[in-house]
Design an enzyme around this catalytic site. Structure first.
Site, mmCIF file in Angstrom:
data_model
loop_
_atom_site.group_PDB
_atom_site.id
_atom_site.type_symbol
_atom_site.label_atom_id
_atom_site.label_comp_id
_atom_site.label_asym_id
_atom_site.label_seq_id
_atom_site.Cartn_x
_atom_site.Cartn_y
_atom_site.Cartn_z
ATOM 1 N N HIS A 238 0.822 -1.215 0.000
ATOM 2 C CA HIS A 238 0.000 0.000 0.000
ATOM 3 C C HIS A 238 0.853 1.260 0.000
ATOM 4 O O HIS A 238 0.325 2.367 -0.093
ATOM 5 C CB HIS A 238 -0.985 -0.010 1.177
ATOM 6 N N ASP A 270 0.193 -7.785 1.072
ATOM 7 C CA ASP A 270 0.473 -6.348 1.166
ATOM 8 C C ASP A 270 1.985 -6.171 1.132
ATOM 9 O O ASP A 270 2.646 -6.133 2.165
ATOM 10 C CB ASP A 270 -0.104 -5.758 2.452
ATOM 11 N N SER A 352 4.422 1.896 8.204
ATOM 12 C CA SER A 352 4.148 0.920 7.145
ATOM 13 C C SER A 352 5.391 0.628 6.312
ATOM 14 O O SER A 352 6.163 1.523 5.985
ATOM 15 C CB SER A 352 3.055 1.438 6.213
#
Length: 525
Positions: A238, A270, A352
């Site tokens: 992402h 992901d 992230s």
């Protein structure tokens, strides 16, 4: 900041970042609670080397201190726990292979004192006891449990948006469905054909949305880099939704560090991997944000459920918790369902793409979080799944790489006349592919030609110190770093390798104050 028990409901589960370098400053870390003994356990599919035991020297004081701090246990307890975790890691694939369909999962008990293995027969229980673990006889094996969980993904009801996540809990031998209402959870179970007694429901008011610092066309500098692989590096999918060809930048310099080769966000994954740009090269090390220190990465063997787990990220820095469960199907909304592992380590926006580490073993890539530092829960993409998917190889601290080091006027670092005697000052020469120009980069920071080390003469640190070839002796004067800006820096002198007087072929190498000049720029070829 204190985290509640992980059995408490968590709020605002979300994605946590956009891409950035692992040296960007961030907020303070938070504490984590003890684990729920629940998870699907799988044997590692990676080809990583066996991890060192709990007392490994690579488990330095800073890392141990973080475990003690975040898990709220004593140093002695931490060391004992790490030893048990290593035993669990070794037992897991062996028992799964030996027991086959009688195996129903492995986890570490809440108190961290024993390894528990789910089995379906008394005979299998005896095998577990003989292996030094505690058996728990259950009804369904691991394969059956996984199939039930998979049915939820394949037969999702129309109101799947109200279902947050689902996973296998071997401790209860059931599938757990977490949703914003019992009605939504039951609808998911019914659609999957699950019968009463095979699943449990957890109700949460979570609103699962992507909240990373990402805007169309921005530099994605709000994320974190995970692990180097040969030819590039990994981060979260992402963080690179634009896909192949998208440029990723580092906050170390603000410039380009990589170009996305492949990315996926949804359909179980992901993750993204990018090819190195220009002179950037990754090392098998993860920063723990304490004075520039880090953890050497030696492989990617999976830790067992209940093991401690530490995360490195640009916002919350180095935080530790427990591995709560594996193979959790997380619903991020908009059709993005990802299979992740859950921990009680803290993570926030910007983390992230960061690295999850167990001892000296790479574990995964930061994906999501509940964004609540009072009740820390975070999720990571298992790294071995990604390595296998894209056929990538992890860069480890034990790797030795050899290349030619090219610089000013495209000449290479060279040993004059292939004379490898001690004290020979190095030069630059037309790149010719001979052994006199093959430089090996070693994990200890030394650069070697024909087995001998590049060295600052007499360990001097002044401008003009000759760069010579010497027998390797372990002195810091023989340690160099080649950074992304193209500076080849002697660690002892903190000065750059420089072509004296901007010389052409035959120009001698010396140490000089780093100026950014072309006669101080180097790259590997």
């Amino acid at each position: 900041m204190k985290c509640k028990k992980p059995s408490a409901l968590f709020s605002a589960l979300a994605l946590v970042g956009a891409l950035g370098a692992a040296s960007v400053l961030g907020a303070a870390s938070a504490n984590s609670a003890s684990p729920v003994a629940a998870a699907t356990v799988q044997a590692s599919s990676g080809s990583a080397k066996t991890s060192v035991a709990a007392t490994s020297k690579s488990q330095d004081g800073d890392v141990l201190a973080a475990i003690v701090r975040d898990l709220k246990i004593t140093k002695t307890q931490a060391k004992k726990r790490i030893k048990l975790e290593e035993k669990a890691r070794q037992l897991e694939p062996r028992l799964q292979k030996k027991l086959g369909k009688k195996f129903a999962g492995l986890w570490i008990s809440k108190n961290g004192k024993k390894i528990v293995v789910g089995v379906t027969t008394k005979k299998a229980a005896k095998v577990v006891k003989k292996a030094g673990a505690t058996p728990k006889i259950v009804k369904s094996n691991l394969t059956t449990l996984k199939k039930r969980a998979t049915k939820i993904s394949k037969n999702a009801p129309s109101d799947i948006k109200n279902v947050n996540s689902w996973w296998v809990d071997p401790a209860t031998n059931k599938v757990v469905i977490e949703a914003r209402s019992k009605k939504a959870a039951k609808a998911a179970a019914t659609a999957a054909g699950l019968t009463a007694g095979t699943y449990e429901i957890t109700v949460s008011d979570d609103v699962i949305v992507p909240v990373r610092d990402y805007w169309g066309g921005d530099a994605l500098s709000g994320c974190t880099l995970a692990f180097p692989v040969y030819g590039g590096f990994l981060t979260a999918g992402h963080c690179a939704v634009e896909g192949k060809g998208h440029i990723l930048k580092t906050e170390m310099t603000g410039g380009q560090i990589g170009t996305v080769e492949a990315s996926q966000f949804g359909d179980g994954i992901d993750a993204a991997w990018a090819k190195n740009y220009g002179d950037w090269n990754g090392r098998g090390r993860v920063t723990h944000w304490n004075g520039g220190g880090g953890v050497d990465i030696k492989g990617s063997n999976e830790a067992a459920v209940g093991a401690h787990m530490c995360k490195s990220g640009r916002t919350t820095k180095w935080t530790c918790g427990y591995l709560l469960r594996k193979d959790v199907s997380v619903n991020y909304g908009n059709g993005h369902i990802v299979t992740l592992n859950e921990t009680s380590a803290c993570a926030l926006g910007g983390d992230s793409g960061g690295a999850y580490v167990w001892n000296d073993q790479a574990q995964g890539i930061t994906s999501g979080s509940n964004m609540d530092t009072n009740n820390c829960r975070s999720f990571y993409q298992p790294v071995n799944t990604v390595l296998n998917k894209w056929k990538l190889s992890l860069v480890t601290s034990t790797d030795v790489t050899t290349s030619y080091v090219q610089g000013y006027q495209n000449n290479c670092i060279d040993v004059p006349n292939s004379d490898f005697t001690d004290g020979k000052q190095l030069q630059v020469w037309n790149c010719n592919g001979t052994n006199a120009q093959k430089v090996s980069f070693h994990p200890d920071g030394t650069l070697r030609i024909n087995g001998k080390c590049l060295d600052a003469r007499w360990a001097w640190t002044h401008n003009g110190t000759e760069v010579q070839l010497m027998n390797c002796n372990g002195h810091i004067a023989q340690k160099f770093t080649l950074n992304g800006a193209g500076d080849l820096v002697n660690v002892h002198a903190n000065k750059c390798v420089d072509v004296k007087d901007w010389g052409g072929q035959g120009g001698k190498l010396q140490l000089w104050e780093c100026s950014g000049g072309a006669n101080q720029k180097w790259w590997r070829r």
